[in-house]
Design a protein around this motif. Structure first.
Motif, PDB file in Angstrom:
ATOM      1  N   HIS A  64       0.865  -1.192   0.000  1.00 42.46           N
ATOM      2  CA  HIS A  64       0.000   0.000   0.000  1.00 42.46           C
ATOM      3  C   HIS A  64       0.891   1.228   0.000  1.00 42.46           C
ATOM      4  N   ASP A 106       5.810   4.791   5.089  1.00 41.84           N
ATOM      5  CA  ASP A 106       6.814   3.900   5.672  1.00 41.84           C
ATOM      6  C   ASP A 106       7.002   2.630   4.833  1.00 41.84           C
ATOM      7  N   HIS A 107       6.263   2.530   3.716  1.00 44.96           N
ATOM      8  CA  HIS A 107       6.374   1.362   2.835  1.00 44.96           C
ATOM      9  C   HIS A 107       6.958   1.717   1.469  1.00 44.96           C
ATOM     10  N   ASP A 111       0.363  -3.793   6.173  1.00 42.56           N
ATOM     11  CA  ASP A 111      -0.323  -3.283   7.369  1.00 42.56           C
ATOM     12  C   ASP A 111      -1.777  -3.734   7.442  1.00 42.56           C
ATOM     13  N   HIS A 148       5.150  -4.621  10.809  1.00 45.18           N
ATOM     14  CA  HIS A 148       5.533  -3.931  12.056  1.00 45.18           C
ATOM     15  C   HIS A 148       5.296  -4.779  13.308  1.00 45.18           C
TER      16      HIS A 148
HETATM   17 ZN    ZN Z   1       3.167   0.716   7.885  1.00 46.22          ZN
END
Ligand code: ZN
Length: 335
Positions: free
Chosen positions: A122, A126-127, A225, A272
Motif C-alpha cells: 500500500h 513507511d512502505h 499493514d 511492524h
Molecule cells: Zn506501515
C-alpha cells in the motif's frame, strides 16, 4: 504446491517508526484520524520491515521498500510545503545507516539494481519511501490502490506522496482475477507457479494487498499493514485505527482468519509486528537464509494457540496494554 516452487523470504529491517499507541492498538477505543493529528501523549516505536523474496528463476523481488534517510533526517525538508509536514511529527522515523534498504540488501548479496519487481502492499510512506531507488523495477500493486493514488486520506493527505512515487516508470496494477483462495474470492498468481500469490486485503488503505508465499513445507502471509501484528487477527478484541471504512477492514481480517484456519502450515508476517511472535519469525528467517525452521514453526504455532481460541477471540492475558514512561515522557512501551 511442492518445494520446487518455494521461495526464500528474507526480512530487511528498515529502521523504525514512532506511532501513537492509539493508532496501533486503539481501534476499538474510538481512536480516530482526528486523534492522530492531535494526540501527542502516548507513543510507541515499532519496527519497519520490507521483505526480499528470492525466487529460483524470477530473481529477487522486494515487498515494500521501507523509509529513506531524508524522511528520518530531514523530515521537514522531505515533506516541506505539503500537509504531511504538519500532519506528522519530525521524529516519526529513525533510520540507522546499517538499516538503509541498500545496506540491508547488501547483507544478502543484492543491490537495488538487481531487484526486478517491487510489490507495494500500500502507499503509506513507511512502505514506499525508498521506492526511488528502484526506477528500473516493475511496481506491482492492487488496482484499487493504484487508482486511489491521488485521493486524499482523511480529506487531507494524498495517498501516494509524489516525491516517493515520482521515479516509478512501470506500474503493474493487478486485478485478482485468479481463482479463490481460502476466504478470498480472487487472487493473482505473480509467477504462475503458486510461489507468490497476491490477495486483496483492503481497508487499511483502499487497495491494501497481501502476499501468500510458499516456503516449501510452510507458507507465510505477508500482510503489509492489513494486520499490524499477529494478535490483530483477533479483530474483535484488538484493532488498529482505520482511516477508511471499518467494515472493509474487518471483512479483510475475517478472510485472513479463514485462510489461517484453512492452512495449518501458515504463519503471519506483518510489516511492524513487535510481539515475541514477530521477533521470532524474523530472527528465524534471517538465521536460515529465508527459510523457516521446524523448531521455530512449532514455537510460533504454540504462540498462536495460546493467543486466540478457535473463533479468533484473544486470550485476555495477551491483551495489549500501554505502559507509560515512568519519567513522564510521551514515549511508552507495550505490555
Ligand atoms: Zn506501515
Amino acid at each position: 504446491m511442492d518445494s520446487s516452487t518455494a521461495v526464500r523470504v528474507i526480512p530487511l529491517r528498515v529502521g523504525r517508526t514512532k506511532v501513537p499507541y492509539g493508532q496501533f492498538y486503539g481501534g476499538l477505543d474510538g481512536y480516530s484520524g482526528l486523534d492522530l493529528a492531535t494526540d501527542k501523549s502516548a507513543f510507541i516505536w515499532v519496527p519497519i520491515h520490507a521483505y526480499l523474496i528470492e525466487h529460483p528463476s524470477e530473481g529477487p523481488v522486494l515487498l515494500d521498500t521501507g523509509i529513506c534517510p531524508a524522511q528520518a533526517e530531514d523530515h521537514a525538508g522531505y515533506y516541506g510545503g505539503t500537509v504531511l509536514e504538519y500532519f506528522t511529527d519530525d521524529d516519526e522515523y529513525d533510520l540507522p545507516a546499517d538499516q538503509r534498504i541498500e545496506a540491508q540488501l547488501a547483507l544478502h548479496g543484492r543491490r537495488p539494481e538487481d531487484v526486478s519487481r517491487v510489490i507495494v502492499t500500500h502507499f503509506h510512506e513507511d512502505h514506499i519511501g525508498s521506492l526511488p531507488l528502484f526506477p528500473h523495477a516493475e511496481v506491482v500493486l492492487g488496482r484499487a490502490e493504484y487508482e486511489a493514488r491521488d485521493s486524499l486520506i482523511l480529506g487531507l493527505v494524498p495517498l501516494a506522496y509524489k516525491r516517493s512515487v515520482a521515479g516509478v516508470t512501470r506500474w503493474r496494477p493487478v486485478d485478482f482475477a485468479g481463482p479463490e483462495v481460502g476466504g478470498f474470492s480472487g487472487s493473482h498468481d505473480l509467477f504462475g507457479d503458486g510461489s507468490v500469490v497476491l490477495l486483496p486485503t483492503p481497508g487499511h488503505s483502499p487497495g491494501s494487498t497481501s502476499a501468500l508465499v510458499s516456503l516449501g513445507e510452510r507458507r507465510a502471509l505477508l500482510t503489509g499493514d492489513a494486520l499490524y501484528t499477529v494478535r490483530h487477527l483477533a479483530v474483535d478484541d484488538v484493532r488498529q485505527m482505520q482511516t477508511g471504512a471499518d467494515d472493509l477492514f474487518i471483512d479483510s481480517v475475517r478472510r485472513m482468519q479463514w485462510l489461517h484456519r484453512l492452512l495449518p502450515d501458515l504463519v503471519v508476517l506483518p510489516a511492524h509486528d513487535d510481539t515475541p511472535y514477530g521477533e521470532l519469525l524474523v530472527r528465524d528467517l534471517l538465521a536460515h537464509d529465508g527459510r523457516l525452521s521446524q523448531e521455530a514453526f512449532a514455537e510460533l504455532k504454540e504462540y498462536e494457540a495460546t493467543t486466540f481460541d478457535a473463533a479468533y477471540r484473544l486470550n485476555p492475558a495477551r491483551r495489549p496494554r500501554y505502559v507509560a514512561d515512568p519519567a513522564g515522557g510521551t514515549l511508552g512501551s507495550v505490555a
